[in-house]
Scaffold this motif. Structure first.
Motif, short mmCIF file in Angstrom:
data_model
loop_
_atom_site.label_atom_id
_atom_site.label_comp_id
_atom_site.label_asym_id
_atom_site.label_seq_id
_atom_site.Cartn_x
_atom_site.Cartn_y
_atom_site.Cartn_z
N GLY A 113 77.09 51.11 -75.56
CA GLY A 113 78.01 51.67 -76.57
C GLY A 113 78.65 53.04 -76.51
N GLY A 114 78.07 53.55 -75.48
CA GLY A 114 78.85 54.86 -75.15
C GLY A 114 80.18 54.97 -74.61
N ASP A 115 80.72 55.91 -74.42
CA ASP A 115 82.05 55.95 -73.72
C ASP A 115 82.38 56.07 -72.35
OD1 ASP A 115 84.69 56.17 -73.37
OD2 ASP A 115 85.10 58.11 -74.38
N LYS A 116 82.39 54.99 -71.67
CA LYS A 116 82.41 54.93 -70.25
C LYS A 116 83.90 55.34 -69.66
CE LYS A 116 77.86 54.30 -70.09
NZ LYS A 116 77.85 54.01 -71.75
N ALA A 117 84.98 55.60 -70.51
CA ALA A 117 86.15 55.93 -69.97
C ALA A 117 86.34 57.20 -69.47
CB ALA A 117 87.25 55.43 -70.96
N TRP A 118 85.61 57.51 -68.27
CA TRP A 118 85.73 58.71 -67.82
C TRP A 118 86.87 59.18 -67.07
CZ3 TRP A 118 80.80 56.02 -66.66
CH2 TRP A 118 81.05 55.09 -65.50
N GLY A 119 87.80 58.43 -66.72
CA GLY A 119 88.94 58.67 -65.76
C GLY A 119 88.57 58.44 -64.45
N ARG A 120 89.12 59.28 -63.58
CA ARG A 120 89.09 58.89 -61.85
C ARG A 120 87.78 58.86 -61.36
NH1 ARG A 120 93.56 61.34 -57.84
NH2 ARG A 120 94.55 59.53 -58.81
N PHE A 121 86.96 59.80 -61.81
CA PHE A 121 85.73 60.14 -61.24
C PHE A 121 84.78 60.04 -62.27
CE2 PHE A 121 88.56 62.53 -58.17
CZ PHE A 121 88.39 61.81 -57.15
N PRO A 122 83.59 59.44 -62.09
CA PRO A 122 82.43 59.18 -63.03
C PRO A 122 81.59 60.81 -62.97
CG PRO A 122 81.89 58.07 -61.13
CD PRO A 122 83.45 58.43 -61.00
N PRO A 123 81.13 60.96 -64.35
CA PRO A 123 80.42 62.60 -64.25
C PRO A 123 79.11 62.58 -63.87
CG PRO A 123 80.11 61.34 -66.16
CD PRO A 123 80.91 60.22 -65.35
N TYR A 124 78.64 61.47 -62.89
CA TYR A 124 77.31 61.75 -62.56
C TYR A 124 76.96 62.60 -61.61
CZ TYR A 124 76.57 57.55 -65.67
OH TYR A 124 76.65 56.96 -66.68
N ARG A 125 77.84 63.02 -60.67
CA ARG A 125 77.60 64.08 -59.74
C ARG A 125 77.44 65.59 -60.40
NH1 ARG A 125 82.09 65.78 -55.13
NH2 ARG A 125 83.15 66.39 -57.25
N ASP A 126 78.13 65.88 -61.37
CA ASP A 126 77.94 67.04 -62.33
C ASP A 126 76.78 66.92 -62.86
OD1 ASP A 126 80.34 68.20 -61.38
OD2 ASP A 126 81.57 67.34 -62.74
N LEU A 127 76.34 65.88 -63.60
CA LEU A 127 75.19 65.38 -64.21
C LEU A 127 73.82 65.96 -63.23
CD1 LEU A 127 75.93 62.70 -66.70
CD2 LEU A 127 75.51 65.15 -67.21
N GLY A 128 74.05 65.31 -62.21
CA GLY A 128 72.99 65.36 -61.12
C GLY A 128 72.82 67.12 -60.94
N TYR A 129 73.81 67.74 -60.66
CA TYR A 129 73.73 69.36 -60.34
C TYR A 129 73.15 69.91 -61.67
CZ TYR A 129 75.11 73.83 -58.99
OH TYR A 129 74.97 75.29 -58.65
N ALA A 130 73.63 69.56 -62.69
CA ALA A 130 72.90 70.11 -63.85
C ALA A 130 71.39 69.81 -64.17
CB ALA A 130 73.46 69.59 -65.14
N ALA A 131 71.07 68.44 -63.91
CA ALA A 131 69.53 68.08 -63.88
C ALA A 131 68.79 68.97 -62.95
CB ALA A 131 69.57 66.77 -63.62
N ALA A 132 69.41 69.08 -61.71
CA ALA A 132 68.51 69.75 -60.71
C ALA A 132 68.39 71.30 -61.16
CB ALA A 132 69.22 69.80 -59.25
N ALA A 133 69.48 71.81 -61.69
CA ALA A 133 69.41 73.34 -61.91
C ALA A 133 68.51 73.59 -63.27
CB ALA A 133 70.81 73.85 -62.52
N ALA A 134 68.08 72.37 -64.10
CA ALA A 134 67.41 72.57 -65.31
C ALA A 134 65.90 72.15 -64.69
CB ALA A 134 67.74 71.67 -66.38
N ALA A 135 65.60 71.90 -63.82
CA ALA A 135 64.54 71.29 -63.24
C ALA A 135 63.13 72.58 -63.54
CB ALA A 135 64.22 70.91 -62.05
N SER A 136 62.19 72.01 -64.08
CA SER A 136 61.08 72.86 -64.45
C SER A 136 59.66 72.37 -64.19
CB SER A 136 61.13 73.76 -65.65
OG SER A 136 61.08 72.63 -66.97
N ASP A 137 58.66 72.76 -64.72
CA ASP A 137 57.21 72.41 -64.95
C ASP A 137 57.09 71.43 -66.12
OD1 ASP A 137 56.69 73.73 -62.61
OD2 ASP A 137 55.94 75.36 -63.38
N THR A 138 57.84 71.76 -67.08
CA THR A 138 57.44 70.84 -68.20
C THR A 138 59.14 70.14 -68.49
OG1 THR A 138 56.99 70.78 -70.49
CG2 THR A 138 58.42 72.57 -69.88
N PHE A 139 59.12 68.98 -69.21
CA PHE A 139 60.33 68.19 -69.53
C PHE A 139 60.29 67.25 -70.65
CE2 PHE A 139 58.03 65.85 -66.39
CZ PHE A 139 57.98 64.66 -66.74
N ALA A 140 61.13 66.80 -71.32
CA ALA A 140 61.21 66.04 -72.42
C ALA A 140 60.94 64.77 -72.12
CB ALA A 140 62.33 66.38 -73.13
#
Length: 332
Positions: A113-140
């Protein structure tokens, strides 16, 4: 102990997700490189750098794992996590080069149901970078990170985690992205197949039904035989503080994968990509026979618990026809 993968010293977890996309990424990072291996039993896996985890491969240690939605597009998440690690000066030294080693795997959430029309490049590389930057000892837990858009046959699912300690004091934790073809509940609930392993009320404390009826044992598959039956896969990361070599880590992954069979019904289907990554931080000695067997047994139980928590903690997607969350029906 937080009942999380990060109860293992030196492990951090971070999420990044996009509600419009209805997908995301989870990064599992290690403070120092760790021994790791992989066991795959699903019929349709999607992986990154999995060959490095083969027992015959030269690379002995890794820096993290990349877990993502997006099917094959989500494999880009590993590049984002790798980029963040490189900025921190982390990675395998090869001459004058530094190469972060980040195996990964994906789940299929492209038709949730999500909008997967992301254009030429998918967003997962940027999401990966953001996930790594957010890494900590606790998580949801729940509908976050790589589990944001995850589902099962009958309920919304997501990301779960659990941890345990062996009688000998060795820690083990599991993180699961639950996007299974089958069901995690007995029938349509409220009971979880993983109930015998529940600690406290970590996924509702409902136990098992007084008796099992034929209807409860009927196979439930995502989309039945329809097109959505391809939208599957459960990914698990198991980490221990035991001292293991690569073959022992492989054995741990193999034993731990049995926890899926105690939590998902049915499991390891032709279009599931079910797999377990296992890693060892190398802190505590372990007996290579009985000790490793006991660790694997407890790891399998912990995997079952993490899977159930991934469904228990999930929230429904805000789209027409979206699967309900367990808590919508059974929370008390």
């Amino acid at each position: 102990m937080q009942n999380l993968l990060t109860d293992i010293d030196g492990v951090k977890v971070g999420h990044a997700d996009d509600a419009r996309l209805a997908s995301g990424v989870t990064a599992v990072l290690f403070d120092t490189p760790v021994v790791a291996a992989l066991d795959v039993r699903g019929g349709g896996p999607g992986t990154r750098e999995d060959a490095l985890l083969d027992l015959a491969s030269t690379v002995e240690q890794i820096d993290g794992f990349a877990l993502a939605g997006g099917s094959a597009f989500g494999l880009d998440a590993g590049a984002g996590i790798q980029a963040w690690l490189a900025e921190q000066g982390r990675g395998l030294k090869v001459g004058g080069a530094l190469i972060p080693i980040v195996p990964g795997a994906i789940v299929f959430d492209l038709i949730n149901g999500g909008d997967k029309a992301w254009g030429r490049f998918p967003p997962y590389r940027d999401l990966g970078y953001a996930a790594a930057a957010a890494a900590s000892d606790t998580f949801a837990l729940g509908s976050v990170g790589a589990g944001f858009g995850a589902t099962t046959a009958n309920f919304k699912a997501g990301l779960g985690s659990a941890s345990a300690v062996t009688p000998g004091g060795i820690k083990v934790g599991a993180l699961a992205v639950v996007n299974a073809a089958g069901a995690v509940t007995v029938g349509d609930g409220p009971w979880f197949w993983a109930a015998p392993f529940e600690q406290g009320d970590e996924f509702g404390g409902r136990g098992l039904p007084a008796a099992f009826t034929p209807e409860m044992l009927t196979m439930r598959l995502k989309g039945a035989a329809g097109a959505t039956a391809v939208e599957n896969t459960t990914l698990v990361v198991v980490v221990t503080d035991a001292i293991l070599n690569k073959p022992q880590a492989k054995r741990l992954a193999m034993i731990a994968q049995t926890g899926m069979a105690r939590a998902i019904y049915p499991v390891h289907a032709p279009l599931d990509g079910d797999l377990v990554f296992a890693a060892a931080t190398g802190k505590t000695p372990i007996d290579p026979l009985a000790g490793l067997t006991e660790l694997g047994m407890i790891a399998a139980n912990t995997v079952s618990r993490a899977i159930a928590r991934g469904v228990y903690e999930a929230t429904a997607l805000p789209f027409a026809g979206a699967l309900p969350a367990w808590k919508e029906r059974f929370a008390r």
